[in-house]
Write a protein that holds these residues in place. Structure first.
Motif, PDB file in Angstrom:
ATOM      1  N   GLU A  43       2.465  13.110   1.156  1.00  0.00           N
ATOM      2  CA  GLU A  43       2.341  11.672   0.914  1.00  0.00           C
ATOM      3  C   GLU A  43       1.599  10.995   2.072  1.00  0.00           C
ATOM      4  O   GLU A  43       0.810  10.072   1.852  1.00  0.00           O
ATOM      5  N   GLU A  44       1.846  11.466   3.283  1.00  0.00           N
ATOM      6  CA  GLU A  44       1.141  10.893   4.426  1.00  0.00           C
ATOM      7  C   GLU A  44      -0.356  11.220   4.347  1.00  0.00           C
ATOM      8  O   GLU A  44      -1.222  10.373   4.607  1.00  0.00           O
ATOM      9  N   TRP A  45      -0.653  12.449   3.960  1.00  0.00           N
ATOM     10  CA  TRP A  45      -2.048  12.861   3.781  1.00  0.00           C
ATOM     11  C   TRP A  45      -2.718  12.016   2.692  1.00  0.00           C
ATOM     12  O   TRP A  45      -3.857  11.574   2.834  1.00  0.00           O
ATOM     13  N   LEU A  46      -1.953  11.768   1.607  1.00  0.00           N
ATOM     14  CA  LEU A  46      -2.482  10.979   0.494  1.00  0.00           C
ATOM     15  C   LEU A  46      -2.823   9.564   0.958  1.00  0.00           C
ATOM     16  O   LEU A  46      -3.848   9.005   0.559  1.00  0.00           O
ATOM     17  N   SER A  47      -1.966   8.994   1.802  1.00  0.00           N
ATOM     18  CA  SER A  47      -2.213   7.618   2.244  1.00  0.00           C
ATOM     19  C   SER A  47      -3.488   7.547   3.085  1.00  0.00           C
ATOM     20  O   SER A  47      -4.173   6.522   3.092  1.00  0.00           O
ATOM     21  N   LYS A  48      -3.836   8.639   3.752  1.00  0.00           N
ATOM     22  CA  LYS A  48      -5.106   8.654   4.504  1.00  0.00           C
ATOM     23  C   LYS A  48      -6.283   8.891   3.561  1.00  0.00           C
ATOM     24  O   LYS A  48      -7.290   8.197   3.596  1.00  0.00           O
ATOM     25  N   SER A  49      -6.142   9.887   2.684  1.00  0.00           N
ATOM     26  CA  SER A  49      -7.298  10.269   1.862  1.00  0.00           C
ATOM     27  C   SER A  49      -7.573   9.267   0.735  1.00  0.00           C
ATOM     28  O   SER A  49      -8.679   9.225   0.217  1.00  0.00           O
ATOM     29  N   ARG A  50      -6.586   8.455   0.366  1.00  0.00           N
ATOM     30  CA  ARG A  50      -6.769   7.498  -0.734  1.00  0.00           C
ATOM     31  C   ARG A  50      -6.969   6.071  -0.259  1.00  0.00           C
ATOM     32  O   ARG A  50      -6.980   5.140  -1.072  1.00  0.00           O
ATOM     33  N   PHE A  81       0.824  -1.213   0.000  1.00  0.00           N
ATOM     34  CA  PHE A  81       0.000   0.000   0.000  1.00  0.00           C
ATOM     35  C   PHE A  81       0.864   1.272   0.000  1.00  0.00           C
ATOM     36  O   PHE A  81       0.575   2.226  -0.726  1.00  0.00           O
ATOM     37  N   ALA A  82       1.940   1.274   0.773  1.00  0.00           N
ATOM     38  CA  ALA A  82       2.812   2.460   0.814  1.00  0.00           C
ATOM     39  C   ALA A  82       3.423   2.730  -0.562  1.00  0.00           C
ATOM     40  O   ALA A  82       3.536   3.889  -0.983  1.00  0.00           O
ATOM     41  N   GLN A  83       3.783   1.650  -1.251  1.00  0.00           N
ATOM     42  CA  GLN A  83       4.339   1.827  -2.608  1.00  0.00           C
ATOM     43  C   GLN A  83       3.281   2.347  -3.573  1.00  0.00           C
ATOM     44  O   GLN A  83       3.564   3.192  -4.427  1.00  0.00           O
ATOM     45  N   LYS A  84       2.061   1.876  -3.416  1.00  0.00           N
ATOM     46  CA  LYS A  84       0.952   2.361  -4.249  1.00  0.00           C
ATOM     47  C   LYS A  84       0.777   3.869  -4.045  1.00  0.00           C
ATOM     48  O   LYS A  84       0.645   4.629  -5.012  1.00  0.00           O
ATOM     49  N   ILE A  85       0.784   4.303  -2.797  1.00  0.00           N
ATOM     50  CA  ILE A  85       0.615   5.727  -2.507  1.00  0.00           C
ATOM     51  C   ILE A  85       1.787   6.533  -3.069  1.00  0.00           C
ATOM     52  O   ILE A  85       1.599   7.608  -3.652  1.00  0.00           O
ATOM     53  N   HIS A  86       2.989   5.992  -2.919  1.00  0.00           N
ATOM     54  CA  HIS A  86       4.164   6.700  -3.451  1.00  0.00           C
ATOM     55  C   HIS A  86       4.056   6.853  -4.971  1.00  0.00           C
ATOM     56  O   HIS A  86       4.418   7.886  -5.532  1.00  0.00           O
ATOM     57  N   ALA A  87       3.524   5.834  -5.636  1.00  0.00           N
ATOM     58  CA  ALA A  87       3.360   5.919  -7.095  1.00  0.00           C
ATOM     59  C   ALA A  87       2.272   6.938  -7.448  1.00  0.00           C
ATOM     60  O   ALA A  87       2.430   7.749  -8.367  1.00  0.00           O
ATOM     61  N   MET A  88       1.182   6.941  -6.693  1.00  0.00           N
ATOM     62  CA  MET A  88       0.107   7.895  -6.979  1.00  0.00           C
ATOM     63  C   MET A  88       0.536   9.332  -6.711  1.00  0.00           C
ATOM     64  O   MET A  88       0.038  10.268  -7.344  1.00  0.00           O
ATOM     65  N   ASP A  89       1.474   9.485  -5.798  1.00  0.00           N
ATOM     66  CA  ASP A  89       2.035  10.803  -5.485  1.00  0.00           C
ATOM     67  C   ASP A  89       2.675  11.450  -6.723  1.00  0.00           C
ATOM     68  O   ASP A  89       2.806  12.678  -6.781  1.00  0.00           O
ATOM     69  N   ALA A  90       3.031  10.644  -7.718  1.00  0.00           N
ATOM     70  CA  ALA A  90       3.614  11.196  -8.952  1.00  0.00           C
ATOM     71  C   ALA A  90       2.594  12.042  -9.730  1.00  0.00           C
ATOM     72  O   ALA A  90       2.971  12.915 -10.511  1.00  0.00           O
ATOM     73  N   HIS A  91       1.307  11.807  -9.514  1.00  0.00           N
ATOM     74  CA  HIS A  91       0.269  12.582 -10.217  1.00  0.00           C
ATOM     75  C   HIS A  91      -0.013  13.888  -9.453  1.00  0.00           C
ATOM     76  O   HIS A  91      -1.129  14.125  -8.967  1.00  0.00           O
ATOM     77  N   THR A  92       0.990  14.724  -9.372  1.00  0.00           N
ATOM     78  CA  THR A  92       0.875  15.973  -8.615  1.00  0.00           C
ATOM     79  C   THR A  92      -0.326  16.809  -9.046  1.00  0.00           C
ATOM     80  O   THR A  92      -1.076  17.325  -8.214  1.00  0.00           O
ATOM     81  N   SER A  93      -0.523  16.927 -10.350  1.00  0.00           N
ATOM     82  CA  SER A  93      -1.592  17.795 -10.859  1.00  0.00           C
ATOM     83  C   SER A  93      -2.971  17.319 -10.420  1.00  0.00           C
ATOM     84  O   SER A  93      -3.909  18.108 -10.331  1.00  0.00           O
ATOM     85  N   GLN A  94      -3.076  16.017 -10.140  1.00  0.00           N
ATOM     86  CA  GLN A  94      -4.367  15.445  -9.751  1.00  0.00           C
ATOM     87  C   GLN A  94      -4.515  15.339  -8.242  1.00  0.00           C
ATOM     88  O   GLN A  94      -5.487  15.827  -7.663  1.00  0.00           O
TER      89      GLN A  94
END
Ligand SMILES: [Zn+2]
Length: 264
Positions: free
Chosen positions: A203-210, A167-180
């Motif tokens: 990235e920590e916020w993303l892991s919670k919100s996603r 899951f952490a790797q998934k979030i790190h990959a999604m973090d690449a979509h900065t514009s989104q």
């Protein structure tokens, strides 16, 4: 995996993609549109270019290839032209498994991506259609990504994958979509003020919100595939429904196609 936008496969199947890639399987994401409408201040070619670059970076972090078709975002229709594009992508990849959205969705691009893949699900094996790319000799298994839409019929969890370890790797990959992740989706969803300014905080916020809540149906499916003890410990999962139009696998074949099922 096919999605309408460059970030759709990431959210709906990214963890499963990582698990496949780690086992040495070839995974490709295809975005059927170029994403050129998904921003509050940018648009057109400049936005499509930015999103293509983000998708390439995300692909690297997932360990998958990332293709983006040059169809306009927000204007996708299930035309013959786009159907042929989809057929060719599936054939060129010689896919064993194809995953796409269901055609019930709030977003017309998602809906029509679902229809386009359904329309391709038999035609990939018909040699006289899109004859410049050889037809597949066996029909792949087609599946749908999980969604919460209830009408005309709710999602059915046929396969659920434990993605807790990646899951952490998934979030790190999604973090690449900065514009989104940090600009467009928070803007259109009216939560832009929540987005942290620093990278680590983001990235920590993303892991919670996603993080997606595991539904009771997905939990039952996890129990079927992993046993109830292990299923109870799963923190993050991705579920899929088998489409009626491609090859119809029995449980043995599902385990062969998804070798992470039931693995310790
Ligand atoms: Zn989308």
């Amino acid at each position: 995996m096919l999605g309408a936008h460059p970030d759709d496969c990431d959210q709906d199947g990214g963890g499963t993609a990582i698990l496949f890639a780690k086992m040495g399987h070839a995974v490709k994401f295809v975005s059927v549109t170029n994403g050129d409408a998904g921003h509050q201040t940018m648009k057109g070619t400049a936005l499509a270019k930015r999103r293509f670059a983000e998708a390439q970076e995300a692909g690297k972090r997932f360990g998958v290839k990332y293709d983006v078709l040059d169809n306009h975002d927000g204007q996708l229709l299930p035309t013959l032209e786009v159907r042929l594009q989809v057929i060719k992508k599936i054939r060129e990849w010689n896919a064993d498994i194809v995953i796409a959205p269901r055609p019930n969705d709030y977003h017309p691009d998602h809906r029509y991506t679902g229809v386009l893949v359904q329309d391709a699900a038999y035609m990939v094996a018909v040699p006289n259609v899109a004859a410049e790319v050889p037809a597949l000799t066996k029909n792949p298994v087609f599946l749908y990504f999980q969604d919460g839409f209830q009408r005309p019929n709710p999602f059915r969890s046929d396969i659920a994958i434990d993605i807790s370890d990646v899951f952490a790797q998934k979030i790190h990959a999604m973090d690449a979509h900065t514009s989104q992740m940090y600009e467009w989706l928070p803007w259109i969803g009216h939560y832009l003020q929540e987005v942290p300014k620093d990278n680590a905080g983001r990235e920590e916020w993303l892991s919670k919100s996603r993080s997606v809540k595991i539904t009771s149906e997905a939990r039952s499916s996890l129990e079927k595939w992993y046993g109830s003890e292990k299923a109870a410990q799963v923190k993050h999962a991705e579920a899929f429904e088998i489409c009626e139009y491609g090859a119809q696998p029995d449980d043995e074949e599902k385990k062969r196609l998804f070798p992470m099922l039931g693995m310790e």
